[in-house]
Design an enzyme around this catalytic site. Structure first.
Site, PDB file in Angstrom:
ATOM      1  N   LYS A   1      39.669  39.584   5.704  1.00  8.41           N
ATOM      2  CA  LYS A   1      39.728  40.289   4.548  1.00  8.41           C
ATOM      3  C   LYS A   1      39.585  41.644   4.639  1.00  8.41           C
ATOM      4  O   LYS A   1      40.573  42.218   3.916  1.00  8.41           O
ATOM      5  CB  LYS A   1      38.524  39.548   3.624  1.00  8.41           C
ATOM      6  CG  LYS A   1      38.372  40.262   2.307  1.00  8.41           C
ATOM      7  CD  LYS A   1      37.445  39.499   1.434  1.00  8.41           C
ATOM      8  CE  LYS A   1      37.452  40.229  -0.110  1.00  8.41           C
ATOM      9  NZ  LYS A   1      36.477  40.059  -0.963  1.00  8.41           N
TER      10      LYS A   1
ATOM     11  N   GLU B   1      33.896  41.262  15.524  1.00 11.14           N
ATOM     12  CA  GLU B   1      34.199  40.154  16.399  1.00 11.14           C
ATOM     13  C   GLU B   1      35.599  39.877  16.260  1.00 11.14           C
ATOM     14  O   GLU B   1      36.190  39.730  17.378  1.00 11.14           O
ATOM     15  CB  GLU B   1      33.298  38.988  15.887  1.00 11.14           C
ATOM     16  CG  GLU B   1      31.919  39.116  15.981  1.00 11.14           C
ATOM     17  CD  GLU B   1      31.153  39.573  14.580  1.00 11.14           C
ATOM     18  OE1 GLU B   1      31.705  40.285  13.971  1.00 11.14           O
ATOM     19  OE2 GLU B   1      30.234  38.930  14.106  1.00 11.14           O
TER      20      GLU B   1
ATOM     21  N   GLY C   1      35.311  36.102   0.629  1.00  8.86           N
ATOM     22  CA  GLY C   1      35.610  35.540   2.027  1.00  8.86           C
ATOM     23  C   GLY C   1      35.593  34.121   2.090  1.00  8.86           C
ATOM     24  O   GLY C   1      36.328  33.109   2.615  1.00  8.86           O
ATOM     25  N   ARG C   2      34.437  33.531   1.566  1.00  8.23           N
ATOM     26  CA  ARG C   2      34.136  32.093   1.745  1.00  8.23           C
ATOM     27  C   ARG C   2      34.787  31.163   0.766  1.00  8.23           C
ATOM     28  O   ARG C   2      34.762  29.835   0.717  1.00  8.23           O
ATOM     29  CB  ARG C   2      32.664  31.714   1.588  1.00  8.23           C
ATOM     30  CG  ARG C   2      32.129  32.387   0.475  1.00  8.23           C
ATOM     31  CD  ARG C   2      30.518  32.433   0.383  1.00  8.23           C
ATOM     32  NE  ARG C   2      29.922  33.012  -0.559  1.00  8.23           N
ATOM     33  CZ  ARG C   2      29.678  34.289  -0.685  1.00  8.23           C
ATOM     34  NH1 ARG C   2      29.932  35.084   0.595  1.00  8.23           N
ATOM     35  NH2 ARG C   2      28.868  34.920  -1.593  1.00  8.23           N
TER      36      ARG C   2
ATOM     37  N   GLU D   1      25.308  31.349   2.117  1.00  4.83           N
ATOM     38  CA  GLU D   1      25.787  32.694   1.974  1.00  4.83           C
ATOM     39  C   GLU D   1      25.786  33.134   0.517  1.00  4.83           C
ATOM     40  O   GLU D   1      25.778  34.122   0.155  1.00  4.83           O
ATOM     41  CB  GLU D   1      27.140  32.791   2.640  1.00  4.83           C
ATOM     42  CG  GLU D   1      27.517  34.500   2.903  1.00  4.83           C
ATOM     43  CD  GLU D   1      28.323  34.800   3.660  1.00  4.83           C
ATOM     44  OE1 GLU D   1      28.356  35.231   4.905  1.00  4.83           O
ATOM     45  OE2 GLU D   1      29.749  34.747   3.373  1.00  4.83           O
TER      46      GLU D   1
ATOM     47  N   HIS E   1      22.019   8.449  15.080  1.00  4.58           N
ATOM     48  CA  HIS E   1      21.646   8.543  16.280  1.00  4.58           C
ATOM     49  C   HIS E   1      21.149   9.688  16.901  1.00  4.58           C
ATOM     50  O   HIS E   1      21.065   9.976  18.059  1.00  4.58           O
ATOM     51  CB  HIS E   1      22.813   7.866  17.300  1.00  4.58           C
ATOM     52  CG  HIS E   1      23.488   6.770  16.877  1.00  4.58           C
ATOM     53  ND1 HIS E   1      22.670   5.535  17.270  1.00  4.58           N
ATOM     54  CD2 HIS E   1      24.507   6.264  16.286  1.00  4.58           C
ATOM     55  CE1 HIS E   1      23.574   4.432  16.646  1.00  4.58           C
ATOM     56  NE2 HIS E   1      24.553   4.862  15.969  1.00  4.58           N
TER      57      HIS E   1
ATOM     58  N   LYS F   1      24.788  43.419  11.000  1.00  7.44           N
ATOM     59  CA  LYS F   1      25.980  43.921  11.400  1.00  7.44           C
ATOM     60  C   LYS F   1      25.811  45.565  11.852  1.00  7.44           C
ATOM     61  O   LYS F   1      26.125  46.253  12.916  1.00  7.44           O
ATOM     62  CB  LYS F   1      27.063  44.078  10.340  1.00  7.44           C
ATOM     63  CG  LYS F   1      27.576  42.522  10.107  1.00  7.44           C
ATOM     64  CD  LYS F   1      28.832  42.875   9.126  1.00  7.44           C
ATOM     65  CE  LYS F   1      29.487  41.548   8.588  1.00  7.44           C
ATOM     66  NZ  LYS F   1      30.251  41.578   7.437  1.00  7.44           N
TER      67      LYS F   1
HETATM   68  O1  F6P Z   1      29.421  37.336   7.629  1.00  8.85           O
HETATM   69  C1  F6P Z   1      29.863  38.022   6.423  1.00  8.85           C
HETATM   70  C2  F6P Z   1      31.378  38.026   6.024  1.00  8.85           C
HETATM   71  O2  F6P Z   1      31.455  39.178   5.480  1.00  8.85           O
HETATM   72  C3  F6P Z   1      31.650  36.953   5.403  1.00  8.85           C
HETATM   73  O3  F6P Z   1      31.297  36.877   3.933  1.00  8.85           O
HETATM   74  C4  F6P Z   1      32.954  36.571   5.591  1.00  8.85           C
HETATM   75  O4  F6P Z   1      33.628  35.548   5.313  1.00  8.85           O
HETATM   76  C5  F6P Z   1      33.010  37.126   7.079  1.00  8.85           C
HETATM   77  O5  F6P Z   1      32.180  37.907   7.458  1.00  8.85           O
HETATM   78  C6  F6P Z   1      34.562  37.573   7.689  1.00  8.85           C
HETATM   79  O6  F6P Z   1      34.895  38.775   6.997  1.00  8.85           O
HETATM   80  P1  F6P Z   1      36.239  39.246   7.102  1.00  8.85           P
HETATM   81  O7  F6P Z   1      37.337  38.149   6.457  1.00  8.85           O
HETATM   82  O8  F6P Z   1      36.415  40.590   6.471  1.00  8.85           O
HETATM   83  O9  F6P Z   1      36.676  39.759   8.473  1.00  8.85           O
END
Ligand code: F6P
Length: 559
Positions: free
Chosen positions: A217, A223, A277-278, A363, A394, A522
């Site tokens: 987003k 990462e 995002g979620r 979240e 199990h 972060k």
């Molecule tokens: O972990 C925090 C967060 O901002 C989530 O809310 C989001 O889904 C994820 O990181 C990834 O963010 P992006 O889609 O901006 O890479």
């Protein structure tokens, strides 16, 4: 009260929550077995349905009186006004000044949803539909071999890079929709920045037939940025820089950052900040689902979610599935002090559903500051965990049956399988129903003693062993049953939980749509990173962190 001034932070709301706790202190309030003894048909009263989808919450200690109290909580919190504001595109995400309009992604342009932005209103439905049309054209062109690799080869594989909401939803849904009958394209998801993950995901992959989809987003997530750089290096090592424009696709709200990476505008599918995002798997972030499962299934997924939206928006609370699922959870949290919640899908296609729900629920509602900026004076989101049944039986179900805490369980099951082994499915279903029955029924000491005596155990043996074989019972569960798991019903199921989460957040007086709690870690990771370089000066950290950094460098021979 005008919608924009509606607040759940009223004393009546807190009084209604206290009332729940009071109801739980009554003698026998936790005796679910007694409720069934008094009314063997209580399942009819405490089951709600939408078409073939039903939620049976009769195996909880909810009575007509408790339900009335829960609805009292909804009333005193003006839940109806919150629901109206949500669907009106109001800025329900107050700390970021954003609407939560993911529903506009799944109901076509005729729905006419708008989202209120600081600068005016977005015609959310139209924006969403236009982008979905572009995605459809792209997916069809890839599947038909019209869009190809720079080598002229057709794309057979997809490397889908993203994390959190840009990974969990798409990865979960892609697996659910392709496990039974295979995928149109083989999609491999990469989320973690662990290089082993990247190596494993690209093992055996041919860059010449791989499309690389970067979902982010913000397009600044560390990462994802690192994995995208690795993918670029992996691609260009064999196909050269010119391949980037042809092999990369971006799904993002951040067009300048996408352009800076070298992905052309026609290979970017965008969305707006009113999609959290979620909640973004319905947006272009779901492109990998369509590439894996086919466009028709993706469209069915959206239709299923839209069916749940329309039910949630219009059904009276007494028969409203997301509202009731939320109220049942609040009963367990507030009346019984439950701090954990287990989700067991008896369906391997939903293997990743608990992981998806962990982000969706924790979240969204893992908060302790209220909408008024004050500490919340009560518990909020429980810790969610789960595994597919019967595997869970199990591993951790021992604790759910005999441990010291009460852990409410959601059982999820489809009546019809998507394979040709009906007996296997009957066995699976028997286990699902038996688990909820066992949690309810339990087994008393007398029953165990009689059973052991009947099998010829000695009195000494019975005295020593019987207490260990007692099950307390009266442990609550909800069973969510539907005809089958397909794209439509999966969309409906996910939207059920999405709306449940929003309702709970409102009733707890918190903002379900922000996630400030992820920021500190972060920021610290970014400032700590240079301290891991060989020869770096010690940064300003607490004593433990400094010692760990020194030890880390020493173990790498980099002191
Ligand atoms: O972990 C925090 C967060 O901002 C989530 O809310 C989001 O889904 C994820 O990181 C990834 O963010 P992006 O889609 O901006 O890479």
């Amino acid at each position: 009260m005008p919608p924009d001034t509606v607040s759940p932070l009223s004393n009546p709301r807190l009084a209604a929550l206290d009332n729940l706790a009071n109801l739980a202190t009554r003698p026998g309030a936790d005796d679910i077995r007694a409720l069934f003894a008094a009314d063997p048909a209580r399942a009819a009263q405490f089951t709600v349905s939408l078409d073939d989808l039903s939620i049976d919450f009769s195996k909880t200690s909810i009575t007509a009186e408790v339900l009335a109290a829960l609805h009292g909580l909804a009333r005193s919190s003006s839940l109806n006004l919150f629901r109206d504001r949500l669907f009106d595109g109001a800025a329900v995400n107050a700390t970021e000044g954003r609407a939560a309009m993911h529903m506009a992604l799944r109901d076509g342009p005729q729905a006419g949803f708008t989202a209120v932005l600081p600068g005016g209103r977005d015609n959310a439905s139209q924006i969403a539909s236009a982008e979905l049309a572009r995605m459809h054209a792209f997916v069809s062109a890839v599947h038909e071999g019209i869009i190809r690799s720079t080598t002229g080869a057709v794309f057979t594989h997809v490397l889908a890079i993203g994390i959190g909401g840009s990974d969990l939803g798409p990865a979960m849904v892609s697996e659910a929709l392709t496990m039974a009958h295979g995928a149109r394209l083989d999609v491999r998801y990469i989320s973690n920045v662990d290089g082993t993950y990247f190596a494993a995901a690209t093992r055996g992959l041919d860059p010449a037939t791989t499309l690389i989809v970067v979902a982010s987003k913000t397009f600044v997530t560390q990462e994802t940025a690192e994995n995208a750089r690795a993918a670029r290096a992996w691609l260009t090592a064999s196909l050269g820089e010119a391949a980037v424009a042809q092999h990369f696709v971006a799904l993002s709200t951040n067009a300048p950052a996408v352009a800076a990476f070298g992905i052309p505008v026609e290979r970017m599918f965008g969305f707006r900040d009113w999609v959290g995002g979620r909640f973004s798997l319905w947006s272009p972030v779901g492109l990998s689902i369509a590439l894996a499962a086919g466009w028709d299934k993706f469209a069915d997924l959206l239709r299923g979610a839209a069916a749940m939206d329309s039910h949630f928006r219009s059904a009276p609370f007494a028969v409203n599935l997301p509202v009731l699922l939320a109220l049942v959870g609040i009963w367990h949290t507030h009346a019984w002090g439950c701090r954990t919640h287990c989700v067991l899908a008896y369906d391997d296609r939903l293997r990743r559903f608990p992981a998806f729900l962990q982000q969706l629920e924790m979240e969204s509602n893992g908060k302790s500051t209220g909408l008024d900026g004050l500490p919340v004076p009560h518990a909020t989101c429980p810790v969610l965990f789960g595994e597919p049944g019967t595997n869970a039986q199990h591993s951790f179900m021992q604790l759910v049956h005999q441990g010291t805490q009460m852990i409410p369980v959601d059982f999820i099951l489809a009546a019809n399988p998507d394979h040709d082994r009906p007996e296997a499915h009957r066995i699976l279903a028997a286990h699902a129903f038996a688990q909820s029955e066992a949690l309810l029924r339990g087994k008393s000491l007398t029953e165990v003693e009689q059973e052991m005596a009947a099998k010829g155990a000695s009195a000494t043996e019975i005295a020593a062993i019987a207490p260990h074989r007692v099950f307390p019972g009266n442990r609550p569960s909800v069973t969510i049953l539907q005809a089958r798991l397909d794209a439509f019903s999966l969309g409906r199921l996910i939207a059920l939980y999405e709306h449940k989460v929003a309702v709970q957040g409102w009733l707890w007086g918190i903002n379900s749509f922000d996630q400030w709690g992820v920021e500190l870690g972060k920021a610290l990771a970014s400032s700590l990173l240079p301290d891991l370089n060989p020869g770096a000066e010690d940064g300003a950290h607490d004593g433990s962190t400094s010692a760990l950094i020194r030890r880390f460098r020493s173990l790498r021979g980099e002191t």
